[in-house]
Design an enzyme around this catalytic site. Sequence first.
Site, PDB file in Angstrom:
ATOM      1  CD1 TRP A 137      28.357  30.511  86.745  1.00 50.87           C
ATOM      2  CD2 TRP A 137      28.537  31.480  88.751  1.00 50.87           C
ATOM      3  NE1 TRP A 137      29.106  29.678  87.541  1.00 50.87           N
ATOM      4  CE2 TRP A 137      29.230  30.241  88.781  1.00 50.87           C
ATOM      5  CE3 TRP A 137      28.515  32.255  89.904  1.00 50.87           C
ATOM      6  CZ2 TRP A 137      29.886  29.774  89.914  1.00 50.87           C
ATOM      7  CZ3 TRP A 137      29.175  31.793  91.039  1.00 50.87           C
ATOM      8  CH2 TRP A 137      29.842  30.568  91.043  1.00 50.87           C
ATOM      9  CE  LYS A 161      25.295  30.210  76.642  1.00 53.46           C
ATOM     10  NZ  LYS A 161      25.142  30.542  78.076  1.00 53.46           N
ATOM     11  N   GLY A 213      35.068  30.782  81.638  1.00 54.89           N
ATOM     12  CA  GLY A 213      34.377  29.724  82.359  1.00 54.89           C
ATOM     13  C   GLY A 213      35.322  28.594  82.717  1.00 54.89           C
ATOM     14  CB  SER A 214      34.564  25.113  83.610  1.00 53.73           C
ATOM     15  OG  SER A 214      33.862  24.646  82.460  1.00 53.73           O
ATOM     16  CD  GLU A 237      39.573  36.556  80.057  1.00 56.34           C
ATOM     17  OE1 GLU A 237      39.092  36.733  81.196  1.00 56.34           O
ATOM     18  OE2 GLU A 237      39.783  37.486  79.262  1.00 56.34           O
ATOM     19  CD  GLU A 320      26.609  15.466  95.593  1.00 55.24           C
ATOM     20  OE1 GLU A 320      26.802  14.241  95.514  1.00 55.24           O
ATOM     21  OE2 GLU A 320      25.647  16.047  95.042  1.00 55.24           O
ATOM     22  CG  PHE A 373      34.874  28.159  91.477  1.00 50.64           C
ATOM     23  CD1 PHE A 373      35.996  28.859  91.092  1.00 50.64           C
ATOM     24  CD2 PHE A 373      33.639  28.620  91.038  1.00 50.64           C
ATOM     25  CE1 PHE A 373      35.911  29.996  90.295  1.00 50.64           C
ATOM     26  CE2 PHE A 373      33.533  29.756  90.238  1.00 50.64           C
ATOM     27  CZ  PHE A 373      34.670  30.434  89.873  1.00 50.64           C
TER      28      PHE A 373
END
Length: 476
Positions: A137, A161, A213-214, A237, A320, A373
């Site tokens: 994203w 996706k 992503g993560s 990646e 948070e 991040f």
Amino acid sequence: MSQAQSQTTISPHNQQPLVTRTYPSEVALDDIIHKAAVAQKAWARVPLQERVAIGRKFMDEFKKMSDEIPLELTLQMGRPVSQGAGEINGFLGRADYLLNIAESALADVPLTDTDKPGFKRYIKRTPIGVVLVIAPWNFPYMVSINAVLPAIISGNAVLLKPSPQTPFTAERFASALHSAGVPADVIQVVHLSPELTTRAVQSVEVGFVSFTGSVSGGRAVEQAAVASKGFKGVALELGGKDPAYVRADADLKYTVAELVDGAMFNSGQSCCGIERIYVHESIYEPFVSEFAEIVKGYKLGDPTQAGTNLGPVVSLASAERIRKQVAEAVKAGAKALIPEDLFPIAKVGTTYVAPQVLVDVNHSMDVMMEETFGPIVGIQKVSSDEEALALMNDSPYGLTASIWTNADKNEESKDAFLKLADELETGTVFLNRCDFLDPALAWTGVKDSGRGISLSKFGYDQLTRAKSVHMKIKTD
């Protein structure tokens, strides 16, 4: 427990629902994948030059949307609307380069220099089949182009996706490709739950998976692929904890400004953003002072407003987690240099996180070891190149690293940079710049930053298979 049937995107800046997308059933997903596999066979027979020409038309179709995309992107993931043009330009720049090199990257490789009389041999690149691209994203257009366009130009079909946070991006991407002449089933957008994503990864008709992503997400994709029938390629990646080292002879004013931007752009939500900085002790104090002053001048606020240059982070959970990491560092002895009252909108319970600069940090703290991040950076004093190198490599990640030194005017500094570049455990090493992807260079990582390559000619290699052709020419 029943599985979710749909996803709803929440705008980060106001926490309001933006759009809902319904997931396909398992049967419908299987049908989507099968249609892609069938369509790919015909698409692969389209001459490469024609596919490249369609790629050029795709760029023209995408440009027609460029006025609508910045605000739409802001509403989905929170980046200030004033910065939307950067992603569009980056997207088009990468597309242009990938199309420019397509014919040479995919050309047959002759072996004429070593051929014996009566033989002809060559290696050709052939498409894999169906490629599943699981996009992130944070830079959804610029990252997606890295895999989607070369996969299609190579003759593959693509299932794209998008992240649930940025569903419009994939839909616009596919719409522009369809308008340019790519058949409907060759590029399809699939909105999927985690369970359906696993099903797609494990489908026997999916030949390759490209995931961005993560680290935890990458592990899940890898495990799903290993558990599937057969053997398929997986490109991962993943995250980073990218360091910068400022040597004693660095141009202080230039370096500080560049590193502030590298740490704060997109609210620090970049896999290759600067998250930790090591500064030579001789210039440490002025560096830190100047760095903090620039950060204090940021405008954190509503990303839909033109004057904002720092927006919210993507979710309440992310906010948070970032606040917790900073609080734990301060509790362990770190000093926060940015008064939070300078950013009154940054309140607990919101996605607005105040930018922060931490000093007196060390590698016992998560803020220097685990991906943040967010708009947070730790700055640590070092006494030598050797100390800086050891600290930069002391990380589970290895995406990029940057060195800041007077190498263009000083041969000793240039030699020092080249020595550090050789010994750094990262996929990319920068000199006097950071947080940038050059499409001519291979984008790759080591350690927990993943594996595989996108961009450059090598990006085409992982989306194709080598096929050897060995011909014995009968002369009688």
